[in-house]
Design a protein around this motif. Structure first.
Motif, short mmCIF file in Angstrom:
data_model
loop_
_atom_site.label_atom_id
_atom_site.label_comp_id
_atom_site.label_asym_id
_atom_site.label_seq_id
_atom_site.Cartn_x
_atom_site.Cartn_y
_atom_site.Cartn_z
N GLU A 93 0.82 -1.21 0.00
CA GLU A 93 0.00 0.00 0.00
C GLU A 93 0.86 1.26 0.00
N ILE A 94 1.93 1.22 0.80
CA ILE A 94 2.84 2.37 0.86
C ILE A 94 3.52 2.57 -0.50
N GLN A 95 4.05 1.51 -1.06
CA GLN A 95 4.85 1.61 -2.27
C GLN A 95 4.03 1.95 -3.51
N THR A 96 2.76 1.57 -3.51
CA THR A 96 1.90 1.88 -4.65
C THR A 96 1.12 3.18 -4.46
N GLY A 97 1.11 3.69 -3.24
CA GLY A 97 0.31 4.88 -2.95
C GLY A 97 -1.17 4.61 -2.90
N GLN A 98 -1.56 3.32 -2.83
CA GLN A 98 -2.96 2.93 -2.79
C GLN A 98 -3.30 2.41 -1.39
N GLY A 99 -3.37 3.31 -0.44
CA GLY A 99 -3.56 2.92 0.95
C GLY A 99 -4.99 2.54 1.28
N ASN A 100 -5.14 1.48 2.07
CA ASN A 100 -6.41 1.12 2.69
C ASN A 100 -6.33 1.29 4.19
N ALA A 101 -5.19 0.94 4.76
CA ALA A 101 -5.00 1.03 6.21
C ALA A 101 -4.70 2.47 6.62
N ASP A 102 -5.23 2.85 7.76
CA ASP A 102 -4.92 4.16 8.35
C ASP A 102 -3.93 4.02 9.49
N ILE A 103 -4.11 2.97 10.28
CA ILE A 103 -3.22 2.69 11.40
C ILE A 103 -2.82 1.22 11.34
N GLN A 104 -1.57 0.96 11.66
CA GLN A 104 -1.09 -0.42 11.76
C GLN A 104 -0.57 -0.66 13.17
N MET A 105 -0.89 -1.81 13.70
CA MET A 105 -0.47 -2.23 15.05
C MET A 105 0.38 -3.49 14.88
N THR A 106 1.63 -3.47 15.38
CA THR A 106 2.54 -4.57 15.11
C THR A 106 3.45 -4.84 16.30
N THR A 107 4.12 -5.99 16.26
CA THR A 107 5.13 -6.33 17.26
C THR A 107 6.50 -6.51 16.61
N ASP A 108 6.62 -6.26 15.31
CA ASP A 108 7.84 -6.54 14.55
C ASP A 108 8.82 -5.36 14.65
N ALA A 109 9.84 -5.52 15.49
CA ALA A 109 10.79 -4.44 15.74
C ALA A 109 11.58 -4.06 14.49
N GLY A 110 11.96 -5.05 13.69
CA GLY A 110 12.72 -4.76 12.49
C GLY A 110 11.91 -3.95 11.49
N PHE A 111 10.64 -4.32 11.31
CA PHE A 111 9.77 -3.57 10.41
C PHE A 111 9.58 -2.15 10.91
N MET A 112 9.40 -2.00 12.22
CA MET A 112 9.20 -0.67 12.79
C MET A 112 10.39 0.23 12.50
N ASP A 113 11.57 -0.30 12.69
CA ASP A 113 12.79 0.46 12.45
C ASP A 113 12.85 0.90 10.99
N ASN A 114 12.55 -0.02 10.08
CA ASN A 114 12.60 0.29 8.66
C ASN A 114 11.52 1.28 8.25
N ALA A 115 10.31 1.12 8.80
CA ALA A 115 9.21 2.02 8.46
C ALA A 115 9.54 3.47 8.80
#
Length: 350
Positions: A93-115
């Motif tokens: 969604e981020i890379q295409t600019g076609q977002g559906n999500a408004d908020i994301q809730m996660t436990t993935d530390a590596g993804f968080m750092d990259n985001a």
């Protein structure tokens, strides 16, 4: 013991505008309405907000009802899955600019750092983040990722199958050796579970994971699935049950739950996405999630970010979500996760 925080936390500042760089490199400016009153009004005009989350389905439904009661003009939609399900959706969604999500809730530390490095998120602006009980300096990273809940994993069992329960890792192994059936989670694509396996192997005397593999336990995609399997009697117990077991017990199922001496804990952090199609409603939901009403919903039978929230927490403990640490993302890079997954598969599925 729950580890000390490994991420550097920054004090948050208020912002009303963010920039999203779409896949073609074109910058699109997303403006919030202005004052908080104007943001809420704009959120009602937007009419809905969508949350992607790995949290308990029951608690997501609780959050939906509580939020819509507080903001009747805004419908909360949620998509529930594992990080392995949701993160690729968010990245697309981020890379295409076609977002559906408004908020994301996660436990993935590596993804968080990259985001954060990729500017995939925006600053949170609600006043509830300034509640002294929320401990903003300990709970918000880089002004964007906000602590929203936490859990600890422990021993869960079916009381009809194992009336004496599970209270040590020796109990776990003995239960299966005596004819019981154990359940475990599959760490495939889920760095949090990789970290859990590493931790319990170190904290429970070393070699525990190999001994567990020798018991030939059944493999499930998540702790929620393990909860359901224990309640039905499909399996007898697990060393990887979640606190959702407490709710299952309260609903009359023959189950129980206990926290190990050295529990493994997981915090959930949430981000307002730069690609959010409902930018104002996203901020309103983010703010609501850290209010007492929001915490009573999303952290029911989990560990809350605020003290003294009825129906939350671990029995016999005053643990708050701020006490539970994310792992160091450097230990959960993709190569390390893939390498551990191969080792895990050779043990449990070879």
């Amino acid at each position: 013991m729950i580890r000390r925080r490994l991420f550097a936390l920054a004090a948050a500042t208020v912002a009303v505008a963010t920039t999203l760089t779409a896949c073609g490199g074109e910058a699109t400016k997303t403006e919030l309405a202005g004052s908080w009153k104007e943001i809420v009004a704009a959120a009602k005009d937007e009419g809905s907000v969508t949350l992607y989350s790995t949290h308990s389905p029951d608690n997501l439904e609780r959050l939906k009802k509580a939020f819509e009661a507080e903001y009747p003009g805004i419908k909360l939609n949620y998509v529930r899955g594992t990080d392995a399900d949701i993160i690729p959706k968010v990245e697309t969604e981020i890379q295409t600019g076609q977002g559906n999500a408004d908020i994301q809730m996660t436990t993935d530390a590596g993804f968080m750092d990259n985001a954060t490095k990729q500017a995939w998120n925006v600053k949170v602006v609600g006043s509830s983040f300034d509640n002294k009980d929320y401990k903003r300096s300990e709970s918000i990273m880089d002004d964007k990722w906000f602590l929203s809940s936490a859990t600890v994993f422990g021993y869960g069992w079916n009381t009809r199958k194992l009336p004496k329960g599970l209270h040590t890792y020796e109990d776990v192994l003995a239960a299966n050796a005596s004819g019981g059936k154990l359940g475990i989670t599959n760490p495939a694509g889920i760095p949090t579970y990789v970290d859990m396996y590493r931790r319990i192997d170190a904290d429970w005397g070393g070699g525990f994971v190999e001994k567990l593999a020798a018991q030939k336990p059944r493999v499930y995609p998540s702790a929620v699935a393990i909860d359901q399997a224990i309640a039905s009697g499909e399996i007898w117990g697990s060393p990887m049950a979640a606190t959702t077991m407490l709710d299952t017990k309260a609903n009359g199922a023959p189950v129980d739950f206990a926290v190990p001496k050295d529990p493994f804990g997981v915090p959930w952090y949430s981000q307002v996405l730069a690609s959010a199609p409902h930018a104002n409603a996203a901020q309103v939901l983010a703010d609501f999630m850290v209010t007492p009403e929001g915490q009573a919903a999303i952290s029911h039978n989990y560990v809350a970010v605020l003290p003294d929230i009825k129906g939350t927490g671990v029995p016999g403990s005053e643990l708050l979500a701020q006490d539970i640490e994310l792992p160091d993302p450097k230990t959960l890079d993709q190569d390390s996760v893939n390498e551990y997954q191969e080792q895990w598969e050779s043990l449990f599925q070879g």
